[in-house]
Write a protein that holds these residues in place. Sequence first.
Motif, PDB file in Angstrom:
ATOM      1  N   ASP D 179     -15.834   5.568  -0.328  1.00 24.77           N
ATOM      2  CA  ASP D 179     -15.417   6.801  -0.974  1.00 24.77           C
ATOM      3  C   ASP D 179     -13.961   6.698  -1.420  1.00 24.77           C
ATOM      4  OD1 ASP D 179     -17.808   8.649  -0.415  1.00 24.77           O
ATOM      5  OD2 ASP D 179     -17.404   7.659   1.502  1.00 24.77           O
ATOM      6  N   MET D 180     -13.216   5.808  -0.804  1.00 27.57           N
ATOM      7  CA  MET D 180     -11.813   5.620  -1.160  1.00 27.57           C
ATOM      8  C   MET D 180     -11.474   4.154  -0.906  1.00 27.57           C
ATOM      9  SD  MET D 180      -8.511   7.605   0.467  1.00 27.57           S
ATOM     10  CE  MET D 180      -7.286   8.202  -0.695  1.00 27.57           C
ATOM     11  N   LEU D 181     -10.730   3.556  -1.845  1.00 28.55           N
ATOM     12  CA  LEU D 181     -10.359   2.143  -1.727  1.00 28.55           C
ATOM     13  C   LEU D 181      -8.940   2.042  -1.181  1.00 28.55           C
ATOM     14  CD1 LEU D 181     -11.680   0.995  -5.224  1.00 28.55           C
ATOM     15  CD2 LEU D 181     -12.843   0.820  -3.015  1.00 28.55           C
ATOM     16  N   GLN D 182      -8.758   1.223  -0.155  1.00 25.49           N
ATOM     17  CA  GLN D 182      -7.416   1.030   0.392  1.00 25.49           C
ATOM     18  C   GLN D 182      -6.803  -0.248  -0.152  1.00 25.49           C
ATOM     19  OE1 GLN D 182      -6.933   1.436   4.717  1.00 25.49           O
ATOM     20  NE2 GLN D 182      -5.579  -0.334   4.694  1.00 25.49           N
ATOM     21  N   ILE D 183      -5.543  -0.159  -0.581  1.00 26.83           N
ATOM     22  CA  ILE D 183      -4.768  -1.353  -0.941  1.00 26.83           C
ATOM     23  C   ILE D 183      -3.775  -1.577   0.190  1.00 26.83           C
ATOM     24  CG2 ILE D 183      -3.101  -2.335  -2.564  1.00 26.83           C
ATOM     25  CD1 ILE D 183      -5.815  -2.060  -3.815  1.00 26.83           C
ATOM     26  N   GLY D 184      -3.840  -2.737   0.798  1.00 25.56           N
ATOM     27  CA  GLY D 184      -2.996  -3.009   1.959  1.00 25.56           C
ATOM     28  C   GLY D 184      -1.599  -3.445   1.593  1.00 25.56           C
ATOM     29  N   THR D 185      -0.750  -3.509   2.595  1.00 25.68           N
ATOM     30  CA  THR D 185       0.671  -3.798   2.388  1.00 25.68           C
ATOM     31  C   THR D 185       0.898  -5.153   1.725  1.00 25.68           C
ATOM     32  OG1 THR D 185       2.817  -3.753   3.462  1.00 25.68           O
ATOM     33  CG2 THR D 185       1.044  -4.819   4.680  1.00 25.68           C
ATOM     34  N   ARG D 186       0.054  -6.131   2.021  1.00 28.78           N
ATOM     35  CA  ARG D 186       0.254  -7.478   1.465  1.00 28.78           C
ATOM     36  C   ARG D 186      -0.128  -7.563  -0.007  1.00 28.78           C
ATOM     37  NH1 ARG D 186      -1.119  -7.803   6.368  1.00 28.78           N
ATOM     38  NH2 ARG D 186       0.034  -9.081   7.873  1.00 28.78           N
ATOM     39  N   ASN D 187      -0.870  -6.556  -0.480  1.00 37.88           N
ATOM     40  CA  ASN D 187      -1.302  -6.588  -1.868  1.00 37.88           C
ATOM     41  C   ASN D 187      -0.536  -5.624  -2.760  1.00 37.88           C
ATOM     42  OD1 ASN D 187      -3.351  -8.624  -2.065  1.00 37.88           O
ATOM     43  ND2 ASN D 187      -4.511  -7.397  -0.613  1.00 37.88           N
ATOM     44  N   ALA D 188       0.570  -5.113  -2.247  1.00 34.43           N
ATOM     45  CA  ALA D 188       1.345  -4.132  -3.023  1.00 34.43           C
ATOM     46  C   ALA D 188       1.942  -4.755  -4.284  1.00 34.43           C
ATOM     47  CB  ALA D 188       2.451  -3.545  -2.151  1.00 34.43           C
ATOM     48  N   LEU D 205      -6.076   4.634  -1.657  1.00 34.40           N
ATOM     49  CA  LEU D 205      -5.042   4.801  -0.633  1.00 34.40           C
ATOM     50  C   LEU D 205      -4.106   3.606  -0.769  1.00 34.40           C
ATOM     51  CD1 LEU D 205      -4.244   6.467   1.976  1.00 34.40           C
ATOM     52  CD2 LEU D 205      -5.367   4.644   3.246  1.00 34.40           C
ATOM     53  N   LEU D 206      -2.878   3.851  -1.212  1.00 32.12           N
ATOM     54  CA  LEU D 206      -1.964   2.749  -1.533  1.00 32.12           C
ATOM     55  C   LEU D 206      -0.896   2.611  -0.463  1.00 32.12           C
ATOM     56  CD1 LEU D 206      -0.881   0.598  -3.518  1.00 32.12           C
ATOM     57  CD2 LEU D 206       0.434   2.425  -4.610  1.00 32.12           C
ATOM     58  N   LYS D 207      -1.017   1.589   0.351  1.00 31.23           N
ATOM     59  CA  LYS D 207       0.013   1.358   1.362  1.00 31.23           C
ATOM     60  C   LYS D 207       1.270   0.782   0.709  1.00 31.23           C
ATOM     61  CE  LYS D 207      -2.513   1.315   5.587  1.00 31.23           C
ATOM     62  NZ  LYS D 207      -2.514   0.734   6.946  1.00 31.23           N
ATOM     63  N   VAL D 233      -3.357   8.256  -3.123  1.00 23.42           N
ATOM     64  CA  VAL D 233      -2.626   8.764  -1.961  1.00 23.42           C
ATOM     65  C   VAL D 233      -1.715   7.640  -1.493  1.00 23.42           C
ATOM     66  CG1 VAL D 233      -2.815   9.603   0.410  1.00 23.42           C
ATOM     67  CG2 VAL D 233      -4.486  10.331  -1.311  1.00 23.42           C
ATOM     68  N   LEU D 234      -0.426   7.937  -1.379  1.00 23.63           N
ATOM     69  CA  LEU D 234       0.537   6.947  -0.907  1.00 23.63           C
ATOM     70  C   LEU D 234       0.511   6.906   0.620  1.00 23.63           C
ATOM     71  CD1 LEU D 234       3.439   8.090  -3.255  1.00 23.63           C
ATOM     72  CD2 LEU D 234       2.021   6.057  -3.562  1.00 23.63           C
ATOM     73  N   CYS D 235       0.747   5.730   1.198  1.00 25.72           N
ATOM     74  CA  CYS D 235       0.772   5.648   2.664  1.00 25.72           C
ATOM     75  C   CYS D 235       1.937   4.782   3.150  1.00 25.72           C
ATOM     76  CB  CYS D 235      -0.564   5.111   3.189  1.00 25.72           C
ATOM     77  SG  CYS D 235      -0.635   5.065   4.990  1.00 25.72           S
ATOM     78  N   GLU D 236       2.889   5.423   3.818  1.00 20.32           N
ATOM     79  CA  GLU D 236       4.018   4.705   4.445  1.00 20.32           C
ATOM     80  C   GLU D 236       3.517   4.080   5.733  1.00 20.32           C
ATOM     81  OE1 GLU D 236       7.261   3.917   4.223  1.00 20.32           O
ATOM     82  OE2 GLU D 236       7.411   3.361   6.330  1.00 20.32           O
TER      83      GLU D 236
END
Lengths: 340, 340, 340, 340
Positions: D179-188, D205-207, D233-236
């Motif tokens: 339902d939502m795709l997460q992009i991890g910190t290493r792929n920023a 969800l963009l880390k 959605v941004l994620c710190e």
Amino acid sequence: MVVVMAPEATEEHVAAVVERVEAAGGEAFVSRGVSRTIVGLIGDVTAFGDLELQALPGVSDVVRVSTPYKLVSREHHPEKSTVVVGGVPIGPGTFTLVAGPCAVESPEQTLAAAQMAKAAGATLLRGGAYKPRTSPYAFQGLGQRGLEILADVRAETGLPVVTEVVDAHDVELVASYADMLQIGTRNAGNFGLLQAVGAAGKPVLLKRGMSATIEEWLMAAEYIAQRGNLDIVLCERGIRTFETATRNTLDIAAVPVAQGLSHLPVMVDPSHSGGRRDLVIPLSRAAIAVGADGILVDVHPHPETALCDGPQALVESDLRALAAVCRQLPPLLGRAPVAG
Amino acid sequence: MVVVMAPEATEEHVAAVVERVEAAGGEAFVSRGVSRTIVGLIGDVTAFGDLELQALPGVSDVVRVSTPYKLVSREHHPEKSTVVVGGVPIGPGTFTLVAGPCAVESPEQTLAAAQMAKAAGATLLRGGAYKPRTSPYAFQGLGQRGLEILADVRAETGLPVVTEVVDAHDVELVASYADMLQIGTRNAGNFGLLQAVGAAGKPVLLKRGMSATIEEWLMAAEYIAQRGNLDIVLCERGIRTFETATRNTLDIAAVPVAQGLSHLPVMVDPSHSGGRRDLVIPLSRAAIAVGADGILVDVHPHPETALCDGPQALVESDLRALAAVCRQLPPLLGRAPVAG
Amino acid sequence: MVVVMAPEATEEHVAAVVERVEAAGGEAFVSRGVSRTIVGLIGDVTAFGDLELQALPGVSDVVRVSTPYKLVSREHHPEKSTVVVGGVPIGPGTFTLVAGPCAVESPEQTLAAAQMAKAAGATLLRGGAYKPRTSPYAFQGLGQRGLEILADVRAETGLPVVTEVVDAHDVELVASYADMLQIGTRNAGNFGLLQAVGAAGKPVLLKRGMSATIEEWLMAAEYIAQRGNLDIVLCERGIRTFETATRNTLDIAAVPVAQGLSHLPVMVDPSHSGGRRDLVIPLSRAAIAVGADGILVDVHPHPETALCDGPQALVESDLRALAAVCRQLPPLLGRAPVAG
Amino acid sequence: MVVVMAPEATEEHVAAVVERVEAAGGEAFVSRGVSRTIVGLIGDVTAFGDLELQALPGVSDVVRVSTPYKLVSREHHPEKSTVVVGGVPIGPGTFTLVAGPCAVESPEQTLAAAQMAKAAGATLLRGGAYKPRTSPYAFQGLGQRGLEILADVRAETGLPVVTEVVDAHDVELVASYADMLQIGTRNAGNFGLLQAVGAAGKPVLLKRGMSATIEEWLMAAEYIAQRGNLDIVLCERGIRTFETATRNTLDIAAVPVAQGLSHLPVMVDPSHSGGRRDLVIPLSRAAIAVGADGILVDVHPHPETALCDGPQALVESDLRALAAVCRQLPPLLGRAPVAG
């Protein structure tokens, strides 16, 4: 402490490590693995540090496994401490708002800022008479005249005074006026100053060095404690990182980490960490929620004319909002509300 | 200096900026863009800093466009300086090897280290009598006794002495023994100490703070220069980063950058930056090749018993290799070879 | 691997650690100290990592004591490797100058840059057809058309081609044109891409991630090696720190550190680390002197019109100076001179 | 944009800057100061970036004064956005708890974790089927089998699924389950992947990258937005600093800063930032109090056997405490309580 031998270390190398440890009164346990040998050390870790085992041939790494500080550690003193400053307790069950102008500029400005602080619920007044400034061309503070102003404002408002000392040989003078001595971030490695405040008989507010690890911060506290003064409050104020959107990066996790390692109270300075007025209240809320024992904020009656750090000083309306936060949040964390 | 207004800034906000700048004797040029207005300021930048324009309503950002230091800047003094220490010139056309023990431990150890240093071509002896140590339980130096040993070894070897001073009130004492005063990385923000060495009449070796930007390092030098002392040698010694494989991260680019911004000589400390003996020679080669005016290395006759930083001290055989490097490389950069 | 138990850990906690290690086929040695117990583990460290011992109750810390990479480590392969790219050897005894335009813009610009590079002694041509850009509005490269231009320029000049690949599914295409595949700093944690180039049968130039530790950089190389490709050249290109005077901070010590830990050749990119044309030559000298196996520099016939990184590109006159450096310095380090 | 000329810049240099700007359709205002000239530029900033003005002779510095991102900026879209994921709104007035196992290991473990999450008030399930791991020897995730398990657990619990995608060419597959795709910190900085998820038609969800500035993080979001997808959605999740007591340094101030610069919701990941179970609840409280739109926590029925990040996973009793926090704190910030 664990000594990790290099893959190519010989039996003689291992024996030399064991010998040196035993000569210092410690015990050494040798564990031989497939590719490496490990020597575990038992005894007085401080002495081992001075053995400089890392310099011995065949030694690949020396790993410390206990804390290098003692007096301030929770391992040796599990119960959390309360530090009392001019009758104001800082520690478990309390939440302390410390506020005031970054720099003392005049009697009027200081009194106005103190009254703003008090109205918001602050129980301690913080103001700088001696200002460490990166530029020699910037305002350096009023010195002793600033201390006198602070004392007058204390008499007028009843707020005990926290103020920074930047030189070991001013400690006696500053201590004769102040209720609490502040050590700033630039002096976190000024060991002579740390020892001097340790001997001054006044509580100390110890800011974290801007590039100090939490362990180094606790070591700085240990310098003070070693001179017989355990009335130390730690203060996280942001560390230096690659991010430039804020003046420093508030290391909010440092609060619970330091509280876990040390029995000393831990406060937060949301003004210097963010460096921006609009961040002070959100960061104050975060500090209270994470479990800090208090916060330290800059206020100024007229920030646009401030001689120091105007952009981060709160004004009247901000303080009302902050007061509301300080009444509402601390009780949720088991602390008394701030009576602002 | 350029003031960037926020998109929502009003004409009144812009006018307030212009008014404050003009009241301070400056000129302000307003450029109106599609989404933002920019105000360019002309005049005395130092005064503008004190205007705290950032705190005015409608101001989004204040960008400095000239350097905040003057006396040490190359903009105001294009020719590179030579600093002479006990007869030894440091600066253009020369390459200076400074060597000695991290800490003075005994007359024998200091003399042996000095002789090793001299044999390798060192023309200045560096040794610590006052040691700033992260742990209060670590060896803190011999103090005045250390200074006496250094003076004796100077008499014996002819090498002028460089030694660290850590407290403003020791400056006079240390200056009475030393040929050059060293300010260590932890005191790069100890402004009282910087001013004291500025007034002491002896050349100063100013290490970069471990989290100081190059600009802040030059501001620290400006503190010294402001007291009338321009005999300052800058020393890059590594900065604090996330990398843990080395003790600090040697910022080799800081050498040409600082040489471009300042007329002062710039040296490198390959011992403290790497923190490992095996890195000292490669980093020394890099320092010479990048154009440093000298290097500062730790040597010890018996590093495995050193009371301070043994793991990074060079031994006899390393020094022979280093001497060869110091003979060979500097001439390729237009400098006199080291006569080791 | 060493497991450090918390001071309050019970015998059951220690026993649980030992049990889990033994169940995984390892051996565990228990050393009981005054305040803490240490468990030393012997066996397959990789398996231990998956045991997640850190999550067990009573465990305070888990310390790794051997390297987590194998195929690229010098511990398992003491002799240094030579990687051959289109007939050009990179490794011990050689020094390789790789040069070219940051981005391929046109046949004329690429050919001109290649001829400049060749005249300076470069033996490999580097140019970007796929450009990872922080801004989606910046020039993203010519893609396949860029690869064709590079192939044409190789035919014309004889220089083998190094070019970046940014997506796993372009690897086959890029490999069909290039002699060496470059992995850029932003993809150092793009493990799918690392595996894809590992399987592509072409040598790889692996830049260090801008916030990667040296260990993580070697782990990235291990990802490539694991797919059967050991023709990897490491490239230090600066790390991200608090310093803003340079684009990145060149970690010059990373060269000897990586050469000590790995058998792979290590190059330096002085253009991207400094980000300024005036720093390229000093940093190139430093790179050669520290012992790098080669350098990678940006050149452009008309940097002021470059579509990418113009401010750091070398021009004709710089290249003559660089050529002189590359002839003179490498022989002092036991390497063949560059025939520029 | 402001171009700062060097002190030695000539009139020709200034004219060349003006000419280039005007040729690109912009306007240039020249302000001449005592020691320097400043050129203010008005017009399309993106185009100016490509002008590479920094490379022109006589140019000392180019200072950007507006944001380089548009679609995600609040300057161009002042109202805060709400992103809806499987019917769950994230944004103003809401507070969203996202929870689940770091890695999907089995149907039983995933279902148990999802039930724990739901009982605590989580409205979205997060679990990893594709795991980017620093070591090629660590568990890399179950891949498509993991996606199937997540879909089954969604059917069982009703929780929409958030899961990471690490390769551009898996986007379609992952999007068909998630339902939502997460992009991890290493792929920023994996721009191809960012563009691919931008085109996938699912919320993202963009880390934050572990060494990305806030501006770079927003630029990464701009890459996604540019492909027509503003459901971001941004994620710190913590940045890399010198501090080693925590896995990363949670930059808590990044939440209000990003919310001020962008209209997108901002969440916090207290599990990966601290890397320690005991910090998750204090950091969650801080995240809520600072004003985050939600948090993302790791849970595991049996953390001591977890194949990934066990040390930071919450267990049953922690979750009850977290649920209490998520009920109590968000209403104080004007958000609906979490119904745990």
